[in-house]
Design a protein around this motif. Structure first.
Motif, short mmCIF file in Angstrom:
data_model
loop_
_atom_site.label_atom_id
_atom_site.label_comp_id
_atom_site.label_asym_id
_atom_site.label_seq_id
_atom_site.Cartn_x
_atom_site.Cartn_y
_atom_site.Cartn_z
N TYR A 338 -32.99 26.20 3.90
CA TYR A 338 -31.93 25.74 3.01
C TYR A 338 -32.37 25.99 1.57
N LYS A 339 -31.48 25.73 0.64
CA LYS A 339 -31.76 26.13 -0.73
C LYS A 339 -32.73 25.18 -1.44
N ILE A 340 -32.32 23.92 -1.58
CA ILE A 340 -33.11 23.00 -2.40
C ILE A 340 -33.17 21.64 -1.73
N PHE A 341 -34.36 21.08 -1.62
CA PHE A 341 -34.53 19.75 -1.04
C PHE A 341 -33.79 18.71 -1.87
N GLY A 342 -33.04 17.84 -1.18
CA GLY A 342 -32.31 16.78 -1.86
C GLY A 342 -30.94 17.18 -2.35
N GLU A 343 -30.56 18.45 -2.14
CA GLU A 343 -29.24 18.92 -2.53
C GLU A 343 -28.46 19.25 -1.26
N ASP A 344 -27.34 19.92 -1.43
CA ASP A 344 -26.57 20.38 -0.28
C ASP A 344 -27.46 21.28 0.58
N PRO A 345 -27.72 20.89 1.84
CA PRO A 345 -28.66 21.67 2.66
C PRO A 345 -28.05 22.93 3.25
N SER A 346 -27.12 23.55 2.53
CA SER A 346 -26.56 24.81 3.02
C SER A 346 -27.60 25.91 2.91
N GLY A 347 -27.55 26.86 3.77
CA GLY A 347 -28.53 27.94 3.75
C GLY A 347 -28.24 28.91 4.86
N PHE A 348 -29.26 29.29 5.61
CA PHE A 348 -29.09 30.28 6.67
C PHE A 348 -30.18 30.08 7.72
N GLY A 349 -30.02 30.77 8.83
CA GLY A 349 -31.02 30.76 9.88
C GLY A 349 -31.69 32.12 9.98
N CYS A 350 -32.84 32.15 10.60
CA CYS A 350 -33.57 33.40 10.82
C CYS A 350 -33.86 33.52 12.32
N LEU A 351 -33.36 34.58 12.92
CA LEU A 351 -33.61 34.84 14.34
C LEU A 351 -34.58 36.01 14.45
N PHE A 352 -35.73 35.75 15.06
CA PHE A 352 -36.77 36.76 15.22
C PHE A 352 -36.76 37.26 16.66
N VAL A 353 -36.91 38.57 16.81
CA VAL A 353 -36.96 39.19 18.13
C VAL A 353 -38.23 40.03 18.22
N LYS A 354 -39.03 39.76 19.20
CA LYS A 354 -40.23 40.55 19.42
C LYS A 354 -39.82 41.97 19.78
N LYS A 355 -40.39 42.94 19.08
CA LYS A 355 -39.94 44.33 19.24
C LYS A 355 -40.13 44.83 20.67
N SER A 356 -41.20 44.41 21.32
CA SER A 356 -41.42 44.85 22.70
C SER A 356 -40.46 44.19 23.68
N SER A 357 -39.82 43.08 23.26
CA SER A 357 -38.86 42.39 24.13
C SER A 357 -37.41 42.77 23.84
#
Length: 654
Positions: A338-357
């Protein structure tokens, strides 16, 4: 009033899990901040020996409180706390960071305990991002949020394409996307050589994307390990069922909410002829109860042919360094920012994929849903320029889809409506019933003020595909602060605070009850060295009836304390605990006993949750304790209803 209680004997718990590497991993000290002196050896020595006894002495030893006016003051409680946990004083660097970089929390006395994740930036950094805009020059009322310059660092737009295509073939990545991605992967200690990453709108989007691309089919299982209701997990379950997959869930023993090990082992290791394995979705920690789970469950699943999806969204800052990805190497991993602690916790997610998988994935039918891209936040004048070239009466959807959308600093608090000569500026937060007109010239004036301020670190820039420049030295102070503190300091701080809070909540007892009826019931681990910094609890009145968690949340909010509500599920009761099953209820409905095993799976317990981060301090947990103690007054809820009605001339809805 207070009375003595029998001291509960608790032994330090050793998980027997994979070895944890205790290293500071600091990027460098912040100016004018003293270095912590907590060493790995002193941390291990002080953390295990007599931890439970130290926690018990952090309040008055063997004391119970039956009157909210009798609890000790914050100053006195802090003194006892520091005596019980002397190493807490070595974590003062976090307090200095909070005062220097997050003044909006200190000045407003806001207690933020309602979400988890990692903050990218600091409030002080936000204030300087575009420069503070004076109220006089913008002609906005004093109550407008723009008085505090809530300028966004980036905007988020949907990105076309499915997960399989993004991972296998990649796509054109802007310099801005690349800059943030590299910093996040460095923070999480994830190798770019081994993993690919996509930005997602949130956790729900990430889980849907993976479920849509994973080859669930007849004979392929989905096995989840969650002790609470999770919208993202439910979406993945629905998707797998539609594809013909079989769904299984771990169960958790009442009341400590520990994994039913025998049952989960059987589900992981069950072998049938021509049986294909599936996806094992595993969080290392419950963001509701603070329960921690062994890394070895991932190892067992991998050895038995499962693909492992590690949900790291509940892990604290720097905890990724303990994962030992070189040992476990999950096939998929998720984390949120999220952007800033104590503010609107809007932000994004991160999805990681192992390259061999990655080859196991396939093309999804839900293309373009959930994957997002990040771009530098558009300036108001860029929006006006774009708007002037549009139709005289553009549709709402057209404005929303425009690449140069309004900065969140403006769009979050007002909406623009075009007519022949003026723009109407409508407030949507503080006073939705008022409208204020502002001319185009005034908005242009605002643009000029913003343009005159130099952005931070513009000495080195990269070309961005959106036609602008991106600073190659963009600061991520929220992540930098966590790096500067290091794993040992953050872990110590969180451990002391959460265990003190649990102990303090359990010290509250209703007066005049024969057996010392507790005010608060904790679900999950109590005082434990290895518990996570999250607490699930409920408040009960003097008759033993649960106070609605939603009501507690509302009353806490009026005391400037932000809590969240959750729903515990997948609870296992032994035959000795049949009477406890009356606690089960349907989500958002009245209590109801289960009729059969299938029906029981849909039931659970609604709870209040509090989550601590590395910037949480003693004042935060003390104020939550002081708030909870007010329920010792049998008339507290009714008094609050009347008070609310007097202030707002309306009744409070429960």
């Amino acid at each position: 009033m207070c009375r003595e209680r029998t001291e509960e004997k608790m032994q330090p718990h050793c998980t027997g899990e994979a070895c944890v590497c205790f290293k500071g991993c600091c990027l460098g000290p912040l100016p004018a901040l003293t270095e912590p002196r907590i060493s790995a050896s002193s941390y291990r020595t002080s953390s295990r020996h007599e931890f439970a006894a130290s926690t018990a002495s952090s309040l008055y030893p063997n004391t119970e409180f039956t009157n909210h006016e009798a609890i000790p003051s914050q100053k006195e409680s802090l003194s006892n706390f520091n005596k019980a946990y002397p190493l807490y004083l070595e974590t003062s660097k976090a307090d200095q960071i909070r005062v220097k970089e997050y003044s909006h929390i200190s000045q407003s006395s806001h207690v933020c305990l309602d979400y988890v994740g990692h903050g990218l930036f600091s409030y002080e950094q936000q204030q300087n991002h575009y420069g503070e805009v004076s109220i006089a020059s913008t002609s906005l009322p004093p109550s407008s949020p723009t008085q505090h310059s809530n300028a966004s660092f980036f905007d988020i737009l949907n990105k076309s394409g499915d997960l399989y295509s993004q991972i296998m073939y990649g796509g054109q990545e802007s310099d801005f996307d690349s800059l943030i991605r590299k910093r996040i992967m460095s923070f999480m200690n994830i190798s770019e050589d081994e993993y690919s990453m996509v930005f997602t709108a949130n956790q729900l989007s990430a889980f849907k994307l993976l479920a849509g691309s994973y080859p669930f089919q007849s004979g392929t299982d989905l096995l989840t390990v969650y002790d609470y209701d999770n919208e993202a997990v439910e979406a993945m379950i629905d998707c797998s069922k539609k594809k013909g997959g079989q769904v299984m869930s771990a169960e958790f023993s009442w009341p400590k909410m520990r994994i039913q090990s025998t049952r989960l082992t059987k589900m992981i290791m069950t072998k049938r002829k021509n049986k294909k394995r599936g996806l094992f979705v595993f969080p290392l920690q419950s963001k509701m109860t603070g329960s921690r789970y062994s890394y070895l469950w991932m190892n067992m699943a991998q050895e038995n042919g499962w693909h492992v999806f590690l949900d790291a969204s509940a892990l604290g800052a720097k905890e990724m360094e303990t994962l030992g990805l070189s040992f476990f190497n999950p096939d998929f991993l998720f984390c949120s920012f999220y952007k800033i602690f104590g503010e609107d916790p809007s932000g994004f997610g991160c999805l990681f994929v192992k390259k061999s998988s990655a080859p196991v994935l396939n093309n999804s039918t839900s293309t373009g849903i959930g994957i997002v891209r990040l771009l530098p936040s558009a300036r108001p004048c860029q929006f006006l320029e774009k708007l002037s070239n549009a139709d005289k009466q553009p549709s709402t959807s057209k404005i929303k889809e425009d690449t140069l959308a309004l900065p969140s600093s403006l769009s979050s608090s007002m909406s623009f409506q075009k007519n022949e000569e003026t723009f109407k500026l409508q407030e949507t937060k503080e006073a939705e019933d008022r409208q204020k007109q502002q001319s185009v010239s005034e908005i242009v004036e605002l643009c000029e003020i913003i343009e005159q301020d130099k952005p931070l670190n513009t000495d080195k820039s990269l070309n961005n595909e959106d036609g602008g420049t991106v600073s190659s030295e963009m600061e991520f102070r929220g992540l930098d602060h966590a790096d500067s503190l290091g794993l040992i300091l953050i872990s110590c701080r969180a451990r002391y605070l959460v265990n003190w809070l649990v102990n303090a909540l359990m010290s509250l007892k209703h007066p005049h009850s024969e057996n010392g009826l507790p005010l608060v019931t904790i679900y999950g681990p109590k005082i434990r060295f290895d518990r996570g910094p999250a607490v699930a609890f409920n408040i009960f009145d003097w008759k033993g009836e649960k106070v609605d968690p939603a009501l507690v949340q509302k009353l806490a909010d009026r005391n400037n304390i932000s809590l969240s509500c959750g729903f515990l599920k997948n609870i296992y009761f032994s035959d000795m605990q049949d009477d406890e099953k009356t606690l089960l209820e349907r989500k958002n409905t009245e209590h109801k006993r289960p009729r059969n095993k299938k029906d029981r799976g849909e039931l659970g317990i609604s709870v209040i949750t509090a989550s601590l981060g590395f910037l949480s301090n003693f004042e935060d947990v003390y104020r939550l304790w002081a708030f909870a103690s007010k329920f010792l007054d049998a008339d507290f809820v009714e008094k609050e209803k009347w008070r609310y009605m007097a202030l707002n001339q309306t009744t409070v809805e429960v």
